[in-house]
Design an enzyme around this catalytic site. Structure first.
Site: not given
Length: 218
Positions: A35, A152, A182
């Site tokens: 991320s 995602d 995600h």
């Protein structure tokens, strides 16, 4: 969630790399980021590419989500950043973190996870980081593995696809997990198992072969 310069993250990462190099001289260094940590990893490796044997990126933030970073919203964020930089925007919807309800619950109750809204000033730092990554991508020559779920909603997969296509590296791989959210390493059990195997085998394949000691002369 209120850092004045995204570069602080890169500085701290490089400081840690230097610490590891001093403790384990001669060992290859790999960096793994997920991320926003993916964005930090990319920029860290771009800063000192010779330091890294490889980079692993799990659902990295490469581009801002086009739905949340429309031209109008970007303009509005710039105005608000001058007027009320501490104003908080919307927070992450935890239901998009994982398809496993238990993992979502763990995320919601984790005291070390920030659950508030993103401040305007921090949003500007994220946009700046994404713009810098886009400029750096054509120059990327280090080996990298990209893992991304195609459902995602938090870090758009288009960023990973763009990085894979435009990076000049010859040793690069993109693996897409259909329907995954995600946090691939906290998604459904079969995805988690696949991710861990993929990452460990990719790194292992890039470790230097063990050298035999020189025979002692009599």
């Amino acid at each position: 969630m209120n850092v004045k310069d995204f570069q602080f993250f890169i500085r701290d990462s490089l400081q840690h790399v230097d610490l590891m190099k001093s403790r384990h001289p001669g060992l290859p260094i790999f960096i793994l980021g997920h991320s926003m940590g993916g964005a930090i990893s990319i920029l860290t490796a771009c800063e000192r590419p010779a330091d890294f044997a490889g980079v692993v990126l799990i659902a990295p933030m490469v581009q801002m989500n086009p739905n949340s970073a429309t031209p109008f919203k970007v303009f509005l964020a710039k105005v608000l950043n001058h007027m009320v930089p501490s104003l908080t925007l919307g927070s992450i919807e935890s239901k998009w973190v994982s398809r496993d309800p238990k993992e979502v619950e763990l995320y919601d109750t984790d005291e070390l996870t920030y659950h508030g809204g993103v401040r305007v000033s921090f949003g500007m730092q994220l946009m700046g980081a994404a713009a810098r990554i886009e400029r750096e991508i054509p120059t990327i020559g280090w080996p990298f593995l990209l893992l991304h779920g195609d459902d995602d909603k938090l870090c758009d997969i288009i960023g990973s696809k763009m990085m894979y296509e435009k990076a000049s590296a010859t040793d690069k791989k993109l693996k897409v997990y259909e329907g995954a959210y995600h946090c691939l390493h906290h998604d459904l059990p079969e995805v988690v198992e696949s991710v861990l195997k993929e990452v460990s085998s990719w790194i292992t394949e890039r470790l230097p072969a063990a050298t035999s000691p020189e025979p002692q002369s009599s």
